[in-house]
Structure formats: structure tokens, C-alpha cells
Design a protein around this motif. Structure first.
Motif, PDB file in Angstrom:
ATOM      1  N   GLY A  32       0.799  -1.213   0.000  1.00 54.39           N
ATOM      2  CA  GLY A  32       0.000   0.000   0.000  1.00 54.39           C
ATOM      3  C   GLY A  32       0.832   1.264   0.000  1.00 54.39           C
ATOM      4  O   GLY A  32       0.420   2.299  -0.528  1.00 54.39           O
ATOM      5  N   GLN A  33       2.009   1.182   0.579  1.00 53.51           N
ATOM      6  CA  GLN A  33       2.902   2.341   0.605  1.00 53.51           C
ATOM      7  C   GLN A  33       3.620   2.541  -0.720  1.00 53.51           C
ATOM      8  O   GLN A  33       4.129   3.626  -0.999  1.00 53.51           O
ATOM      9  CB  GLN A  33       3.912   2.185   1.737  1.00 53.51           C
ATOM     10  N   LEU A  34       3.665   1.496  -1.547  1.00 52.14           N
ATOM     11  CA  LEU A  34       4.395   1.562  -2.804  1.00 52.14           C
ATOM     12  C   LEU A  34       3.512   1.813  -4.021  1.00 52.14           C
ATOM     13  O   LEU A  34       4.032   2.170  -5.076  1.00 52.14           O
ATOM     14  CB  LEU A  34       5.196   0.267  -3.013  1.00 52.14           C
ATOM     15  N   VAL A  35       2.204   1.600  -3.909  1.00 51.73           N
ATOM     16  CA  VAL A  35       1.336   1.839  -5.059  1.00 51.73           C
ATOM     17  C   VAL A  35       1.123   3.337  -5.233  1.00 51.73           C
ATOM     18  O   VAL A  35       1.140   4.103  -4.272  1.00 51.73           O
ATOM     19  CB  VAL A  35      -0.021   1.098  -4.960  1.00 51.73           C
ATOM     20  N   ASP A  36       0.928   3.746  -6.468  1.00 51.64           N
ATOM     21  CA  ASP A  36       0.671   5.155  -6.772  1.00 51.64           C
ATOM     22  C   ASP A  36      -0.816   5.477  -6.729  1.00 51.64           C
ATOM     23  O   ASP A  36      -1.201   6.595  -6.429  1.00 51.64           O
ATOM     24  CB  ASP A  36       1.232   5.493  -8.154  1.00 51.64           C
ATOM     25  N   VAL A  37      -1.642   4.480  -7.070  1.00 51.17           N
ATOM     26  CA  VAL A  37      -3.095   4.637  -7.025  1.00 51.17           C
ATOM     27  C   VAL A  37      -3.660   3.390  -6.373  1.00 51.17           C
ATOM     28  O   VAL A  37      -3.438   2.266  -6.848  1.00 51.17           O
ATOM     29  CB  VAL A  37      -3.699   4.799  -8.442  1.00 51.17           C
ATOM     30  N   SER A  38      -4.386   3.578  -5.263  1.00 47.61           N
ATOM     31  CA  SER A  38      -5.012   2.431  -4.597  1.00 47.61           C
ATOM     32  C   SER A  38      -6.527   2.535  -4.736  1.00 47.61           C
ATOM     33  O   SER A  38      -7.115   3.580  -4.464  1.00 47.61           O
ATOM     34  CB  SER A  38      -4.610   2.362  -3.122  1.00 47.61           C
TER      35      SER A  38
END
Length: 193
Positions: A133-139
């Protein structure tokens, strides 16, 4: 966080809303892969949305969390495999990889190479949990009423998931609850029919 009320999974307006969020992320991340995570409970429409989104975006690779779980009790165990072997290398401009889980054999089988593309779409339960979750750009968080999701699962899996539904739902509650995954999503979309 934007909230959207939909009627069914992967409607065109759902795709459009995610594309808008992705376009904003592209402006921020011009020189590396843009990572999109589509998360939520079982049978909420994640795969359908991911495939339509990939068609819309073009240069995209889709990773299915179903390929990363080490069996029916492996929701939490798949997250480090996602981050360490796929997202981190791709964000550094290097190809990723994973071993695909063979559900019939009950073991990991072939290795899949994940090429560097403009977009990486990760869909499935746990795709935006913890370090992922910290690495995705769009969640994106998809949800639907439980009865609707269960009916979708029974239609899709012809009873194969029914024996595991309650145990899987318990894992979802534990993992998503501890992480507050839904609350951290950039977009929340209800796909209840």
C-alpha cells in the motif's frame, strides 16, 4: 478519498474514474512505472476492473494476487512476495518475477517474468496492504454487499470457493482490519448489483 456507488462490477464509469486517478499519478511519476493496486474483499470485481483498465491504459501488465497466495490460508503471506519480487524491482526500472501458485497441484509451479511497462496493475485481496500500500501510486478499493459477492463467487467458481468462503473472509477481516486498507484507498467503489 472519493466514494462511488456503482451497480455491478467494472462499469465504464468505474474505469473512467480510475483512469483519471492514474493520469494524475503519471504527472507525479513521469520516469518510472505507475503502480495501481485494486484491492477489496473476494468477488467484488477486482479482476474485471483490472482487465478493462489494462485495455484502456495500453502499456500495462496485470499481476493477479491469486497467483501469489500459497493456498487458501495465504492472504497475508502473499504481500511480501508482491512487494519484494515485483513492485520494488519495477519501481527501480528492473523486471520483476514471481512463482505462480498451481491451485490444482497445491504448490508453486512456473516462474513468471514481469516486464517493465508504463503501468503495473496488481489486482486481488492484499494488493494494497502494508508495504504494498505504501508503494502503489493509485489504490482502489472495490466492495459489494456480501450476499452479492458470495453469489458471484459461486457462479464463477462453480462451488469451488464455497468450502473456503468463511475462512477466507476471516483472513480478509484480520488483514484488512489491522491495516485499515479501505480507509487508505484513493478511490472506494461499490460494485453491488
Amino acid at each position: 478519498m472519493d466514494h462511488v456507488r456503482g451497480t455491478g462490477d467494472a462499469r465504464p464509469e468505474h474505469v473512467d474514474q480510475v483512469v483519471q486517478a492514474v493520469q494524475a499519478a503519471v504527472q507525479r511519476q513521469q520516469e518510472r512505472v505507475v503502480v495501481i493496486g485494486i484491492d477489496g474483499p473476494a468477488c467484488s470485481g477486482k479482476t474485471s476492473l483490472a482487465m478493462r483498465l489494462a485495455d484502456e491504459l495500453g502499456d500495462a501488465w496485470v499481476v493477479h494476487m491469486d497467483d501469489l497466495y500459497p493456498g487458501w490460508d495465504g492472504l497475508a503471506a502473499a504481500v511480501p512476495r508482491l512487494t519484494d519480487n515485483i513492485i520494488i524491482p519495477l519501481r527501480a526500472g528492473e523486471p520483476g518475477f514471481y512463482e505462480r501458485y498451481d491451485w490444482a497441484a497445491g504448490e508453486f509451479s512456473d516462474e513468471v517474468q514481469v516486464p517493465v511497462t508504463k503501468f503495473l496493475i496488481v489486482e486481488g485481496c492484499g494488493s494494497t496492504v502494508g508495504p504494498a500500500g505504501q508503494l502503489v501510486d493509485v489504490s482502489v478499493w472495490l466492495d459489494a454487499d456480501e450476499a452479492v459477492r458470495r453469489a458471484r463467487g459461486e457462479r464463477r467458481d462453480q462451488g469451488g470457493f464455497a468450502d473456503h468462503w468463511d475462512d477466507w473472509a476471516q483472513q480478509e477481516q484480520e488483514v484488512f482490519g489491522a491495516d485499515e486498507t479501505r480507509e487508505h484507498a484513493d478511490l472506494v467503489i461499490d460494485t453491488t448489483a
